[in-house]
Design a protein around this motif. Structure first.
Motif, short mmCIF file in Angstrom:
data_model
loop_
_atom_site.label_atom_id
_atom_site.label_comp_id
_atom_site.label_asym_id
_atom_site.label_seq_id
_atom_site.Cartn_x
_atom_site.Cartn_y
_atom_site.Cartn_z
N UNK A 139 51.05 42.48 28.44
CA UNK A 139 52.40 42.00 28.75
C UNK A 139 52.78 40.96 27.69
N UNK B 276 37.60 42.31 33.78
CA UNK B 276 37.70 41.25 32.79
C UNK B 276 36.96 39.99 33.24
N UNK C 246 39.29 46.99 39.40
CA UNK C 246 40.08 46.22 38.45
C UNK C 246 39.57 44.80 38.37
N UNK C 247 39.08 44.35 39.51
CA UNK C 247 38.67 42.95 39.58
C UNK C 247 37.42 42.68 38.79
N UNK D 271 45.53 30.71 33.11
CA UNK D 271 44.89 31.98 33.49
C UNK D 271 45.92 33.09 33.65
N UNK D 272 47.09 32.71 34.13
CA UNK D 272 48.13 33.71 34.34
C UNK D 272 48.59 34.30 33.01
N UNK E 234 45.69 27.25 36.38
CA UNK E 234 46.24 28.43 37.05
C UNK E 234 47.29 29.11 36.17
N UNK F 66 38.30 33.49 32.42
CA UNK F 66 38.37 32.67 31.21
C UNK F 66 37.66 31.35 31.44
N UNK G 28 49.40 34.03 41.68
CA UNK G 28 49.13 34.87 40.52
C UNK G 28 50.07 36.07 40.48
N UNK H 266 50.15 43.91 36.68
CA UNK H 266 51.06 43.85 35.53
C UNK H 266 51.24 45.27 34.98
N UNK I 95 45.46 40.92 39.09
CA UNK I 95 46.67 40.54 38.37
C UNK I 95 46.93 41.47 37.18
N UNK I 96 45.88 41.71 36.40
CA UNK I 96 46.01 42.59 35.23
C UNK I 96 46.50 43.96 35.68
N UNK J 218 46.87 34.30 30.27
CA UNK J 218 45.73 35.03 29.72
C UNK J 218 45.65 36.43 30.33
N UNK J 219 45.86 36.51 31.64
CA UNK J 219 45.82 37.82 32.30
C UNK J 219 46.94 38.71 31.79
N UNK J 220 48.11 38.11 31.56
CA UNK J 220 49.23 38.89 31.04
C UNK J 220 48.90 39.44 29.66
N UNK K 136 38.35 37.82 42.22
CA UNK K 136 38.96 39.11 41.94
C UNK K 136 40.42 39.01 41.50
N UNK L 236 41.51 40.20 37.93
CA UNK L 236 41.51 41.65 37.76
C UNK L 236 42.70 42.29 38.46
N UNK M 149 45.91 40.10 28.49
CA UNK M 149 44.93 41.17 28.66
C UNK M 149 45.59 42.46 29.11
N UNK M 150 46.64 42.32 29.92
CA UNK M 150 47.31 43.51 30.44
C UNK M 150 48.35 44.04 29.45
#
Lengths: 454, 267
Positions: free
Chosen positions: A146, A27, A23-24, A136-137, A133, A30, B207, B122, B118-119, A139-141, B113, B116, A143-144
């Motif tokens: 959310x 993506x 998973x890491x 990025x949070x 921070x 950013x 995160x 979620x 985090x995604x 942004x990650x949401x 990492x 990733x 992408x997922x």
């Protein structure tokens, strides 16, 4: 038999690791700087699309046109009362830089109390190290996927982080100018309309103002240099007693911009869109000047990694100058005992850079109404007055005294001022604008390539 | 006499660990402390009064830090023990690769990492929850637990288990009366490692916890980078106290003595 069981458990454990690692890798991280260049030409289209999104989300209010919506309430709400009604009972997670005890105490104290007592909104302040921070949070949401139950309800933001969030369509829009207390803001003020050259367009609400000041210890330096050439002279005459923080430190970058404004013959030519040819042509002079003073800096040209380090160096007499983007910070630091009593501030005759900081609401916040109520509280004359008090924070207000009641305006005038803090008149007479984020990013990169790595 | 010299040795170890924190202790009550003064010229309790004021949210952070770190280290031991046993006792093809993969989370920086992870969290609905933070803390803690326990199992004689079985013990009884008493000191040490690593996580907590889970490092790190030495020092002391307490409690297991002693003192 038992061996098999253990092997099975072991495989299970490995699966956890593999999943985490896989998973890491997927993506890419950013990077505001990269996006800046790639999406620059589309930024106008983005704005329009995002506004449509903001209104589209609000199904109850259908197809009202924008002007009407703005007149009635922010972001398509029927009225401010509708916002208040929805906000009641919500908890607002406010992600903000948490490195100053006085700011944290004010937010968790008077602001949180007012919010709860007057509006039934609970404030959960989340202290962070770096606004990126929170960006990025979100942004990650995104992408997922959310999209409607994000964890960030409000961010304290400006500059490159605002640009990154706008370009990534990460901000909720069309709300800030509809806040009742926006009436006290001079809407025609360019520093409220723009955030580091990026149009605000209702995507964030002004929170405070900052202006760069130079800091010196009057026990060591009798008369501070009035201009940048005089500062350069001083640095050469006093080797080892001056330094500035290395990029990406926010304060260090701002100092470099001052030098570049001076060395390139003025900021006026760089207002507007980024121009690579102009940048290449003009900024050589700036790198030359910075390289020229480098051997005379602290430890013959070593750059501390943060402004906090320089505060320590000044307090201990290692260097005689410091700098800060908050004109009241030196006074606070004297009160806190970090600086000696003899520390004072000054601005160059040619001016210092000023900007506005804002609060924004991520597009996927489930508590937008509560966040708007919080932004409105932060804009109120009461909160702005408290915040401007040096005993509380000493942040410059964003409200226009001419738009306030006479009593409020008089209260701002009557605020005490630390001897190390310059008067508002002295500051505002010497103000320079920030350039668009593309320029500041290019200057930061240019400094790394031409000065740090040279 | 032997007891006395052991006491001195332990006191010296504890002092060696604590000495670097003496300046921290002074900073937490110093108002002005500039070079070259040996002691602060002015004193103040600002750092401590902030730490214990409502604004600092210390009680919530302490509570959640303890909840997360205790649960995460218990889980890490539970998951890491079978893996450590296999790695310590058996040789199999690809063992080096497996060991490398287990170490991977300690080599790869969390920052690389965390996006990733985090995604992923979620998607699984684990983001912004206490259990999500506990699970994500397993990533940095498991390698240490597994490797410490692999070392413990490497010195463990499986023949005792065969002996117990020949006397009629079932699997659970073998684990309960043979294996656990023998490896118990190692488990304590591994648990201590896990607790301390989990205790100091910043980025993963921020995160995955999304601000709803507030741990001590979150409070501490925002001050550490701001140059406010008083508050940072006060919070740091509160932050390291549990680690020191753990060290003191577990120091007797760090002496290298094992097995039989642990067994009689019991569980």
């Amino acid at each position: 038999m038992k061996k098999k069981i253990f092997t099975l458990l072991f495989v299970g454990l490995m699966t956890i690791f593999m999943t985490a690692c896989a998973g890491a890798i997927a993506p890419p991280a950013p990077d505001g700087a990269e996006d800046t260049h790639a999406e620059d030409s589309d930024s106008h289209d983005d704005t329009e699309m995002a506004e449509d999104d903001a209104h589209g989300d609000d199904e109850d209010h259908g197809d009202e046109d924008m002007a009407d919506a703005d007149m009635m309430g922010p972001a398509g709400y029927e009225s401010w009362d509708a916002v208040l009604a929805e906000a009641e009972g919500q908890t607002v997670n406010w992600f903000m830089w948490g490195g100053a005890d006085n700011i944290n105490a004010w937010v968790n104290g008077p602001v949180a109390e007012t919010l709860l007592a007057d509006y039934g909104v609970t404030l959960n302040m989340v202290p962070i190290n770096d606004t990126a921070e929170a960006v990025n949070k979100v942004l990650a949401e995104k992408e997922a996927g959310q999209d409607d139950n994000g964890s960030v309800d409000m961010v304290w933001i400006n500059g490159a982080n605002f640009l990154t969030m706008r370009q990534g369509d990460l901000l909720f829009g069309g709300w800030s100018e509809g806040l009742p207390n926006y009436a006290f803001v001079d809407a025609s003020d360019p520093s409220v309309q723009n955030d580091f050259g990026t149009p605000v367009d209702g995507y964030e609400s002004p929170y405070g103002k900052a202006q760069f000041v130079m800091i010196y210890d009057s026990a060591d330096v009798e008369t501070p240099p009035a201009t940048i050439p005089e500062l350069v002279e001083w640095i050469k005459a006093n080797p080892g007693k001056f330094t500035y923080p290395a990029a990406p430190d926010f304060t260090g970058n701002a100092f470099v911009r001052h030098i570049c404004y001076e060395a390139t013959g003025g900021y006026e030519q760089f207002l507007g869109e980024f121009d690579q040819a102009l940048f290449d042509e003009k900024f050589g002079a700036c790198w030359d000047l910075l390289n020229e003073i480098e051997p005379f800096l602290w430890r013959e040209g070593e750059y501390p990694e943060s402004d906090a380090r320089i505060k320590d160096l000044l307090a201990n007499g290692e260097v005689h100058f410091d700098m800060d983007y908050n004109p009241g910070s030196a006074g606070n630091l004297i009160e806190d005992g970090v600086y000696p009593d003899t520390v004072r501030t000054f601005v160059f005759e040619t001016g210092t850079i000023a900007n506005t900081h804002f609060v924004g609401i991520p597009y996927n916040s489930p508590n937008k109404a509560g966040a708007m109520v919080l932004a409105n509280v932060l804009l109120s004359p009461e909160a702005q007055l408290q915040k401007a008090d040096p005993a509380v924070w000493g942040d410059l207000p964003v409200l226009d005294p001419a738009l306030m009641s006479e009593a409020d305006a008089a209260a701002f005038d009557a605020l005490p001022r630390h001897p190390a803090t310059l008067s508002t008149a002295e500051l505002s007479a010497n103000r320079l604008p920030e350039l668009q984020a593309d320029w500041t990013t290019a200057i930061e990169q240019g400094w790394i390539e031409n000065v740090l790595e040279n | 006499m032997k007891r006395f010299s052991k006491g001195v040795a332990i006191a010296l170890i504890i002092f060696g660990v604590l000495a670097p924190f003496i300046p921290l202790l002074i900073w937490s009550v110093a108002r002005r402390w500039y070079f070259p003064a040996i002691l602060p010229t002015e004193w103040s309790l600002r750092g401590w009064s902030y730490a214990f004021s409502n604004a600092s949210r210390l009680p919530q952070a302490l509570r959640q830090s303890f909840a997360v770190s205790t649960t995460a280290s218990l889980l890490a031991i539970l998951i890491g023990m079978p893996a450590g046993r296999v790695l310590g006792l058996y040789k199999f093809r690809g063992k080096t690769l497996v060991e490398f993969l287990i170490l991977a989370p300690t080599i790869v920086p969390a920052f690389a990492v965390v996006m990733g992870i985090h995604v992923l969290f979620i998607r699984y609905g684990l983001a912004d929850t206490l259990s999500g933070v506990i699970i994500v803390h397993l990533i940095p803690t498991l390698p240490y637990v597994t490797l410490v326990l692999a070392g413990v199992f490497a010195n463990y004689n499986v023949d005792y288990e065969s002996q117990a079985r020949s006397l009629g013990a079932n699997t659970w009884q073998v684990i309960r009366y043979v294996m656990l008493p023998a490896i118990y000191p190692g488990v304590i040490v591994a648990g201590m490692f896990a607790f301390i690593i989990s205790w100091s996580q910043y980025l993963l907590t921020l995160m995955i916890g999304g601000g709803r889970v507030l741990t001590l490092p979150l409070l501490l790190f925002s001050f550490a980078s701001s140059g406010d030495n008083n508050v940072t020092a006060a919070l740091s002391i509160i932050f390291i106290l549990p680690a020191i307490a753990l060290l003191v409690i577990t120091s007797r297991y760090l002496t290298g003595r094992n097995a039989s002693l642990g067994a009689t003192r019991g569980n």
